[in-house]
Design a protein around this motif. Sequence first.
Motif, PDB file in Angstrom:
ATOM      1  N   PRO A   2       0.828  -1.207   0.000  1.00  0.00           N
ATOM      2  CA  PRO A   2       0.000   0.000   0.000  1.00  0.00           C
ATOM      3  C   PRO A   2       0.862   1.257   0.000  1.00  0.00           C
ATOM      4  O   PRO A   2       1.926   1.297   0.615  1.00  0.00           O
ATOM      5  N   GLN A   3       0.408   2.266  -0.723  1.00  0.00           N
ATOM      6  CA  GLN A   3       1.117   3.531  -0.743  1.00  0.00           C
ATOM      7  C   GLN A   3       0.809   4.317   0.526  1.00  0.00           C
ATOM      8  O   GLN A   3      -0.347   4.441   0.922  1.00  0.00           O
ATOM      9  N   ALA A   4       1.844   4.846   1.157  1.00  0.00           N
ATOM     10  CA  ALA A   4       1.652   5.645   2.366  1.00  0.00           C
ATOM     11  C   ALA A   4       1.437   7.098   1.982  1.00  0.00           C
ATOM     12  O   ALA A   4       2.178   7.655   1.171  1.00  0.00           O
ATOM     13  N   PHE A   5       0.405   7.711   2.555  1.00  0.00           N
ATOM     14  CA  PHE A   5       0.113   9.116   2.314  1.00  0.00           C
ATOM     15  C   PHE A   5       0.375   9.905   3.590  1.00  0.00           C
ATOM     16  O   PHE A   5       0.212   9.394   4.699  1.00  0.00           O
ATOM     17  N   CYS A   6       0.759  11.166   3.403  1.00  0.00           N
ATOM     18  CA  CYS A   6       1.049  12.026   4.538  1.00  0.00           C
ATOM     19  C   CYS A   6       0.347  13.363   4.340  1.00  0.00           C
ATOM     20  O   CYS A   6       0.471  13.991   3.282  1.00  0.00           O
ATOM     21  N   LEU A   7      -0.389  13.795   5.356  1.00  0.00           N
ATOM     22  CA  LEU A   7      -1.088  15.073   5.327  1.00  0.00           C
ATOM     23  C   LEU A   7      -0.543  15.976   6.429  1.00  0.00           C
ATOM     24  O   LEU A   7      -0.312  15.532   7.549  1.00  0.00           O
ATOM     25  N   HIS A   8      -0.359  17.251   6.068  1.00  0.00           N
ATOM     26  CA  HIS A   8      -0.045  18.272   7.068  1.00  0.00           C
ATOM     27  C   HIS A   8      -1.359  18.913   7.477  1.00  0.00           C
ATOM     28  O   HIS A   8      -2.105  19.417   6.636  1.00  0.00           O
ATOM     29  N   VAL A   9      -1.658  18.867   8.767  1.00  0.00           N
ATOM     30  CA  VAL A   9      -2.946  19.349   9.288  1.00  0.00           C
ATOM     31  C   VAL A   9      -2.669  20.385  10.370  1.00  0.00           C
ATOM     32  O   VAL A   9      -1.871  20.142  11.281  1.00  0.00           O
ATOM     33  N   ALA A  10      -3.324  21.543  10.274  1.00  0.00           N
ATOM     34  CA  ALA A  10      -3.101  22.606  11.249  1.00  0.00           C
ATOM     35  C   ALA A  10      -4.400  23.358  11.492  1.00  0.00           C
ATOM     36  O   ALA A  10      -5.333  23.322  10.683  1.00  0.00           O
ATOM     37  N   VAL A 158      -5.578  21.659   5.569  1.00  0.00           N
ATOM     38  CA  VAL A 158      -5.002  20.366   5.194  1.00  0.00           C
ATOM     39  C   VAL A 158      -4.287  20.481   3.850  1.00  0.00           C
ATOM     40  O   VAL A 158      -4.811  21.085   2.915  1.00  0.00           O
ATOM     41  N   ARG A 159      -3.103  19.907   3.776  1.00  0.00           N
ATOM     42  CA  ARG A 159      -2.393  19.831   2.493  1.00  0.00           C
ATOM     43  C   ARG A 159      -1.609  18.530   2.434  1.00  0.00           C
ATOM     44  O   ARG A 159      -1.161  17.997   3.453  1.00  0.00           O
ATOM     45  N   LEU A 160      -1.453  18.034   1.222  1.00  0.00           N
ATOM     46  CA  LEU A 160      -0.679  16.816   0.988  1.00  0.00           C
ATOM     47  C   LEU A 160       0.807  17.136   1.109  1.00  0.00           C
ATOM     48  O   LEU A 160       1.286  18.130   0.551  1.00  0.00           O
ATOM     49  N   VAL A 161       1.539  16.306   1.842  1.00  0.00           N
ATOM     50  CA  VAL A 161       2.968  16.515   2.039  1.00  0.00           C
ATOM     51  C   VAL A 161       3.740  15.888   0.898  1.00  0.00           C
ATOM     52  O   VAL A 161       3.552  14.704   0.583  1.00  0.00           O
TER      53      VAL A 161
END
Length: 216
Positions: A2-10, A158-161
């Motif tokens: 599985p592909q790992a996704f990372c989100l920056h959340v503030a 939220v934005r994709l890292v």
Amino acid sequence: MPQAFCLHVAGDFACFTRPEMKVERVSYDLITPSAARSIFEAILWKPAMRWRVQRIEVLKPIRWINLRRNEVGAVISTTNVQQAMNAGQGDLALYVEDERQQRAGLFLRDVAYRLHATLEVRSDEPRQKYEEMFQRRSSKGQCVNQPYLGCREFAADVRLVDAASAQPEPIDETRDLGWMLYDLDFTHATSPQPHFFRAQMQGGVVEVPAFEEAAA
């Protein structure tokens, strides 16, 4: 794999409510796995898929604020809704002035996290299809509903890292966060059961165990 996704959340404020505090809202020290999952689901969710949160990175010091808020202390009766549906008309209004309650809350302020998750598909459909959909939607800032930090009034940015870009380090803090709500088990839809896990923050990072390893 599985592909790992990372989100920056503030966000400016957050409240991940401790269930043992009953009426007054008191937040956990950081975002819970279920709240993190809901942020991924706000971007993409289908019945055949489920997000598996693997890691939470805390990017800003844990800070608190006491607030009093006006809340509505009632919900529209399901009986009234059913009667209105059967009759084709009815009074389903809820008058805020009659049901307003003031409650104290202990919330988080000025929060920022990096959330890591993978996608599980529970059907014969290819996982890559959903991964590409999420990649496309998150890179464009698209979402099904506005992501929020525990309470709907606390909107999340939220934005994709991008893995290739430089990212800030997690906070340099290690502590035992105690028992934290992991998620609800909906095996029995009419009686969902909470699962908890012992959250340990090491250097600003919380490794989230598999759901099956959490304590019911």
